[in-house]
Design a protein around this motif. Structure first.
Motif, PDB file in Angstrom:
ATOM      1  N   PHE A   1       1.235  -1.179  -0.107  1.00 22.09           N
ATOM      2  CA  PHE A   1       0.217   0.027  -0.062  1.00 22.09           C
ATOM      3  C   PHE A   1       0.993   0.960  -0.373  1.00 22.09           C
ATOM      4  O   PHE A   1       1.550   1.439   0.855  1.00 22.09           O
ATOM      5  CB  PHE A   1      -0.677  -0.468   1.326  1.00 22.09           C
ATOM      6  CG  PHE A   1      -2.044   0.773   1.397  1.00 22.09           C
ATOM      7  CD1 PHE A   1      -1.342   1.887   1.623  1.00 22.09           C
ATOM      8  CD2 PHE A   1      -2.760   1.710   0.390  1.00 22.09           C
ATOM      9  CE1 PHE A   1      -2.478   3.130   1.830  1.00 22.09           C
ATOM     10  CE2 PHE A   1      -4.141   1.665   0.424  1.00 22.09           C
ATOM     11  CZ  PHE A   1      -3.707   3.329   1.232  1.00 22.09           C
ATOM     12  N   VAL A   2       0.515   1.931  -0.765  1.00 22.79           N
ATOM     13  CA  VAL A   2       1.720   3.167  -0.789  1.00 22.79           C
ATOM     14  C   VAL A   2       0.457   4.046  -1.266  1.00 22.79           C
ATOM     15  O   VAL A   2      -0.885   4.177  -1.856  1.00 22.79           O
ATOM     16  CB  VAL A   2       2.422   2.687  -1.898  1.00 22.79           C
ATOM     17  CG1 VAL A   2       2.095   2.762  -3.323  1.00 22.79           C
ATOM     18  CG2 VAL A   2       3.532   4.271  -1.500  1.00 22.79           C
ATOM     19  N   GLN A   3       0.692   5.915  -1.165  1.00 23.29           N
ATOM     20  CA  GLN A   3       0.103   6.755  -1.401  1.00 23.29           C
ATOM     21  C   GLN A   3      -0.026   7.517  -2.926  1.00 23.29           C
ATOM     22  O   GLN A   3       1.391   7.435  -3.152  1.00 23.29           O
ATOM     23  CB  GLN A   3       0.583   7.855  -0.021  1.00 23.29           C
ATOM     24  CG  GLN A   3      -0.759   7.852   1.113  1.00 23.29           C
ATOM     25  CD  GLN A   3      -0.557   9.073   1.879  1.00 23.29           C
ATOM     26  OE1 GLN A   3       0.660   9.122   2.074  1.00 23.29           O
ATOM     27  NE2 GLN A   3      -1.124   9.186   3.735  1.00 23.29           N
ATOM     28  N   PRO A   4      -0.753   7.911  -3.078  1.00 21.84           N
ATOM     29  CA  PRO A   4      -0.351   8.935  -4.828  1.00 21.84           C
ATOM     30  C   PRO A   4       1.076   9.445  -4.013  1.00 21.84           C
ATOM     31  O   PRO A   4       1.119  10.255  -3.818  1.00 21.84           O
ATOM     32  CB  PRO A   4      -1.943   9.500  -5.001  1.00 21.84           C
ATOM     33  CG  PRO A   4      -2.590   8.719  -4.309  1.00 21.84           C
ATOM     34  CD  PRO A   4      -1.724   8.780  -2.845  1.00 21.84           C
ATOM     35  N   GLY A   5       1.706   9.391  -5.763  1.00 18.45           N
ATOM     36  CA  GLY A   5       3.121   9.811  -5.487  1.00 18.45           C
ATOM     37  C   GLY A   5       4.499   9.023  -5.539  1.00 18.45           C
ATOM     38  O   GLY A   5       5.843   9.678  -5.112  1.00 18.45           O
ATOM     39  N   GLY A   6       3.806   8.267  -4.911  1.00 16.27           N
ATOM     40  CA  GLY A   6       4.918   7.225  -3.671  1.00 16.27           C
ATOM     41  C   GLY A   6       5.661   6.952  -4.869  1.00 16.27           C
ATOM     42  O   GLY A   6       5.384   6.429  -6.068  1.00 16.27           O
ATOM     43  N   SER A   7       6.225   5.484  -4.324  1.00 14.99           N
ATOM     44  CA  SER A   7       7.593   4.486  -4.931  1.00 14.99           C
ATOM     45  C   SER A   7       7.235   3.213  -4.646  1.00 14.99           C
ATOM     46  O   SER A   7       7.278   3.161  -3.069  1.00 14.99           O
ATOM     47  CB  SER A   7       8.986   4.916  -5.355  1.00 14.99           C
ATOM     48  OG  SER A   7       8.477   5.830  -5.268  1.00 14.99           O
ATOM     49  N   LEU A   8       7.318   1.968  -4.884  1.00 18.06           N
ATOM     50  CA  LEU A   8       7.529   0.722  -4.889  1.00 18.06           C
ATOM     51  C   LEU A   8       7.916   0.158  -5.995  1.00 18.06           C
ATOM     52  O   LEU A   8       8.289   0.581  -7.033  1.00 18.06           O
ATOM     53  CB  LEU A   8       6.283  -0.005  -4.736  1.00 18.06           C
ATOM     54  CG  LEU A   8       4.817   0.051  -3.933  1.00 18.06           C
ATOM     55  CD1 LEU A   8       4.260  -0.818  -3.956  1.00 18.06           C
ATOM     56  CD2 LEU A   8       5.615   0.186  -2.302  1.00 18.06           C
ATOM     57  N   ARG A   9       9.113  -1.127  -4.998  1.00 19.97           N
ATOM     58  CA  ARG A   9       9.484  -1.452  -5.961  1.00 19.97           C
ATOM     59  C   ARG A   9       9.099  -3.050  -6.129  1.00 19.97           C
ATOM     60  O   ARG A   9       9.322  -3.488  -5.175  1.00 19.97           O
ATOM     61  CB  ARG A   9      10.927  -1.991  -6.319  1.00 19.97           C
ATOM     62  CG  ARG A   9      12.204  -2.709  -7.094  1.00 19.97           C
ATOM     63  CD  ARG A   9      13.827  -2.896  -6.307  1.00 19.97           C
ATOM     64  NE  ARG A   9      14.191  -3.078  -7.159  1.00 19.97           N
ATOM     65  CZ  ARG A   9      15.586  -3.654  -6.923  1.00 19.97           C
ATOM     66  NH1 ARG A   9      15.712  -3.527  -5.751  1.00 19.97           N
ATOM     67  NH2 ARG A   9      16.963  -3.570  -8.000  1.00 19.97           N
ATOM     68  N   LEU A  10       9.017  -3.739  -7.291  1.00 22.58           N
ATOM     69  CA  LEU A  10       9.109  -5.475  -7.325  1.00 22.58           C
ATOM     70  C   LEU A  10       9.379  -6.104  -7.815  1.00 22.58           C
ATOM     71  O   LEU A  10      10.611  -5.521  -9.202  1.00 22.58           O
ATOM     72  CB  LEU A  10       7.404  -5.453  -8.660  1.00 22.58           C
ATOM     73  CG  LEU A  10       6.958  -4.268  -7.825  1.00 22.58           C
ATOM     74  CD1 LEU A  10       4.806  -4.524  -9.687  1.00 22.58           C
ATOM     75  CD2 LEU A  10       5.404  -4.561  -7.029  1.00 22.58           C
ATOM     76  N   SER A  11       9.841  -7.237  -7.693  1.00 17.35           N
ATOM     77  CA  SER A  11      11.044  -8.331  -7.744  1.00 17.35           C
ATOM     78  C   SER A  11       9.994  -9.221  -8.036  1.00 17.35           C
ATOM     79  O   SER A  11       9.466 -10.290  -7.887  1.00 17.35           O
ATOM     80  CB  SER A  11      12.081  -8.138  -7.065  1.00 17.35           C
ATOM     81  OG  SER A  11      12.308  -7.782  -6.034  1.00 17.35           O
ATOM     82  N   CYS A  12      10.691 -10.134  -9.357  1.00 19.75           N
ATOM     83  CA  CYS A  12      10.531 -11.114  -9.370  1.00 19.75           C
ATOM     84  C   CYS A  12      11.996 -12.136 -10.055  1.00 19.75           C
ATOM     85  O   CYS A  12      12.306 -12.043 -10.906  1.00 19.75           O
ATOM     86  CB  CYS A  12       9.743 -11.533 -10.760  1.00 19.75           C
ATOM     87  SG  CYS A  12       9.554 -12.453 -11.766  1.00 19.75           S
ATOM     88  N   VAL A  13      11.543 -13.516  -9.225  1.00 16.58           N
ATOM     89  CA  VAL A  13      12.834 -14.444  -8.848  1.00 16.58           C
ATOM     90  C   VAL A  13      12.081 -15.560  -9.524  1.00 16.58           C
ATOM     91  O   VAL A  13      11.222 -16.325  -9.569  1.00 16.58           O
ATOM     92  CB  VAL A  13      13.138 -14.983  -7.572  1.00 16.58           C
ATOM     93  CG1 VAL A  13      14.137 -15.606  -7.685  1.00 16.58           C
ATOM     94  CG2 VAL A  13      13.571 -12.813  -6.549  1.00 16.58           C
ATOM     95  N   ALA A  14      13.335 -16.036 -10.014  1.00 18.18           N
ATOM     96  CA  ALA A  14      12.533 -17.089 -11.475  1.00 18.18           C
ATOM     97  C   ALA A  14      13.904 -18.551 -11.018  1.00 18.18           C
ATOM     98  O   ALA A  14      14.842 -17.992 -11.247  1.00 18.18           O
ATOM     99  CB  ALA A  14      12.490 -16.545 -12.531  1.00 18.18           C
TER     100      ALA A  14
END
Length: 118
Positions: A11-24
């Motif tokens: 969950f993040v507020q508008p204008g915020g950032s997130l980083r998704l990771s995908c390990v294969a």
């Protein structure tokens, strides 16, 4: 058994950032095109970004300039850096690995929820 595991949603507020990771968990990560898709409630799944083993990237118009896809072949991991998030970015994000080298391989992760709200 081949598999993809996503992480980094939240969950993040508008204008915020997130980083998704995908390990294969695949034998040879470098032969795969890595893609991020998303699906919002009541909408079809859409392609957000893709990256080839050469590093060539493509983005949906709706995320250009805000999202960055990358990969680290030594870690068999793909990333999606999401900045300046908007409420309309709220969706379940899915990682996909596709290759037609030596056969057709098409793997999906379980999805990670991203919610952008004030």
């Amino acid at each position: 058994q081949e598999a993809l595991a996503e992480s980094g949603g939240g969950f993040v507020q508008p204008g915020g950032s997130l980083r998704l990771s995908c390990v294969a968990s695949v034998r040879i990560f470098g032969i795969f095109i890595m893609r991020w898709y998303r699906q919002a409630p009541g909408k079809e799944r859409e392609l957000v970004a893709s990256i080839l083993h050469t590093g060539t990237r493509n983005y949906a118009d709706s995320v250009k300039g805000r999202f960055t896809i990358s990969r680290d072949d030594s870690k068999k991991t793909a990333y999606l850096q999401m900045n300046s998030l908007k409420p309309e970015d709220t969706a379940v994000y899915y990682c996909n690995a596709f290759s037609s080298y030596g056969g057709t391989f098409d793997f999906w992760g379980q999805g990670t929820q991203v919610t952008v709200s004030s």
